[in-house]
Design a protein around this motif. Structure first.
Motif, PDB file in Angstrom:
ATOM      1  N   GLY A  16      16.696   0.489  -4.097  1.00  0.00           N
ATOM      2  CA  GLY A  16      16.783   1.129  -2.799  1.00  0.00           C
ATOM      3  C   GLY A  16      15.568   0.793  -1.964  1.00  0.00           C
ATOM      4  O   GLY A  16      14.668   0.058  -2.381  1.00  0.00           O
ATOM      5  N   CYS A  17      15.515   1.309  -0.762  1.00  0.00           N
ATOM      6  CA  CYS A  17      14.403   1.021   0.153  1.00  0.00           C
ATOM      7  C   CYS A  17      13.196   1.855  -0.244  1.00  0.00           C
ATOM      8  O   CYS A  17      13.281   3.077  -0.404  1.00  0.00           O
ATOM      9  CB  CYS A  17      14.820   1.332   1.586  1.00  0.00           C
ATOM     10  N   LEU A  18      12.058   1.191  -0.396  1.00  0.00           N
ATOM     11  CA  LEU A  18      10.830   1.860  -0.825  1.00  0.00           C
ATOM     12  C   LEU A  18       9.920   2.248   0.326  1.00  0.00           C
ATOM     13  O   LEU A  18       8.852   2.789   0.115  1.00  0.00           O
ATOM     14  CB  LEU A  18      10.074   0.949  -1.796  1.00  0.00           C
ATOM     15  N   MET A  19      10.289   1.872   1.537  1.00  0.00           N
ATOM     16  CA  MET A  19       9.450   2.176   2.689  1.00  0.00           C
ATOM     17  C   MET A  19       9.523   3.648   3.046  1.00  0.00           C
ATOM     18  O   MET A  19      10.547   4.290   2.861  1.00  0.00           O
ATOM     19  CB  MET A  19       9.847   1.320   3.895  1.00  0.00           C
ATOM     20  N   LEU A  71       0.824  -1.207   0.000  1.00  0.00           N
ATOM     21  CA  LEU A  71       0.000   0.000   0.000  1.00  0.00           C
ATOM     22  C   LEU A  71       0.858   1.256   0.000  1.00  0.00           C
ATOM     23  O   LEU A  71       0.483   2.267  -0.621  1.00  0.00           O
ATOM     24  CB  LEU A  71      -0.945  -0.015   1.208  1.00  0.00           C
ATOM     25  N   ASN A  72       2.006   1.219   0.671  1.00  0.00           N
ATOM     26  CA  ASN A  72       2.943   2.347   0.615  1.00  0.00           C
ATOM     27  C   ASN A  72       3.448   2.552  -0.811  1.00  0.00           C
ATOM     28  O   ASN A  72       3.553   3.684  -1.291  1.00  0.00           O
ATOM     29  CB  ASN A  72       4.129   2.111   1.549  1.00  0.00           C
ATOM     30  N   LEU A  73       3.769   1.446  -1.477  1.00  0.00           N
ATOM     31  CA  LEU A  73       4.233   1.534  -2.856  1.00  0.00           C
ATOM     32  C   LEU A  73       3.134   2.089  -3.753  1.00  0.00           C
ATOM     33  O   LEU A  73       3.379   2.981  -4.579  1.00  0.00           O
ATOM     34  CB  LEU A  73       4.646   0.144  -3.341  1.00  0.00           C
ATOM     35  N   LEU A  74       1.924   1.579  -3.579  1.00  0.00           N
ATOM     36  CA  LEU A  74       0.814   2.013  -4.418  1.00  0.00           C
ATOM     37  C   LEU A  74       0.519   3.496  -4.231  1.00  0.00           C
ATOM     38  O   LEU A  74       0.148   4.192  -5.190  1.00  0.00           O
ATOM     39  CB  LEU A  74      -0.428   1.181  -4.087  1.00  0.00           C
TER      40      LEU A  74
END
Length: 223
Positions: free
Chosen positions: A220-223, A57-60
């Motif tokens: 890389g980190c997507l969070m 959901l963070n990515l979206l």
């Protein structure tokens, strides 16, 4: 005898054609699709319990959601919380746009191949049921894009999507983003999709994973 030879020849031709087509699909995977229009792409979003759903959901939230619609959220039948979180996200998006959620998103539950703690012996039957259910879902949805990040629920869906490519039913671009929790090695889902070359784009969030699996892309980190 002649009829048997004829059927055998047809079988060999069919198998050979399938293998050639499968190699073609693998070679074409990852290449940009030529589209002459700017229509939105129907998108299947695979959710998983715990951190998988939060990451997805963070990515979206960071993507151009007007290009990815309608969105079909899929979670295991025992994972109602993931779909609740997806509904919250969609409600917040639709409050801003004024478009009813029903026009932009659907929420679907799918049978799970194996529950936590379930024996491998009994999981054979549940796996077959899950594959059959996944097939029915994919026949109905036939999405242009599939987004997944590790839950086992994605495996039957991605395999069926790959078979649909081979059979010419629908070309679904599969994007796999390995969970940030996977630092040194891939999850089982990621490992299978990587080795089988099913994903069109395969992303990892740690540089050491990219060195170990060179066909993956480090983002890389997507969070």
């Amino acid at each position: 005898m002649a009829s048997f030879s004829f059927l055998l020849a047809l079988f060999i031709i069919a198998i050979t054609t399938f293998i050639i087509r499968a190699f073609y699909v693998i070679l074409q995977s990852g290449k940009p699709l030529e589209r002459t229009d700017a229509k939105p792409l129907s998108t299947l979003v695979v959710l998983g319990s715990g951190g998988h759903t939060a990451e997805m959901l963070n990515l979206l939230s960071a993507l151009h959601k007007e290009r990815l619609m309608p969105r079909f959220y899929v979670a295991a039948a025992t994972d109602s919380m993931s779909l609740i979180k997806a509904r919250v996200l969609e409600n917040s998006l639709n409050e801003k746009s004024g478009v009813p959620v029903g026009e932009t998103a659907r929420f679907i539950q799918i049978y799970r191949s194996r529950e936590v703690g379930q024996s491998y012996m009994t999981s054979t039957g549940t796996t077959l049921i899950a594959i059959a259910h996944a097939f029915l879902i994919m026949i109905g949805l036939r999405p242009h894009v599939i987004l997944c990040n590790g839950p086992g629920t994605c495996i039957p869906l991605c395999i069926i999507a790959f078979l649909f490519k081979v059979l010419g039913i629908r070309w679904s671009s599969i994007f796999y983003i390995e969970s940030i929790a996977r630092v040194k090695r891939l999850s089982l889902s990621g490992f299978l999709l990587y080795k089988l070359r099913i994903a069109d784009q395969f992303f990892v969030q740690w540089p050491q994973l990219q060195r170990k699996y060179p066909r993956a892309q480090y983002v890389g980190c997507l969070m």
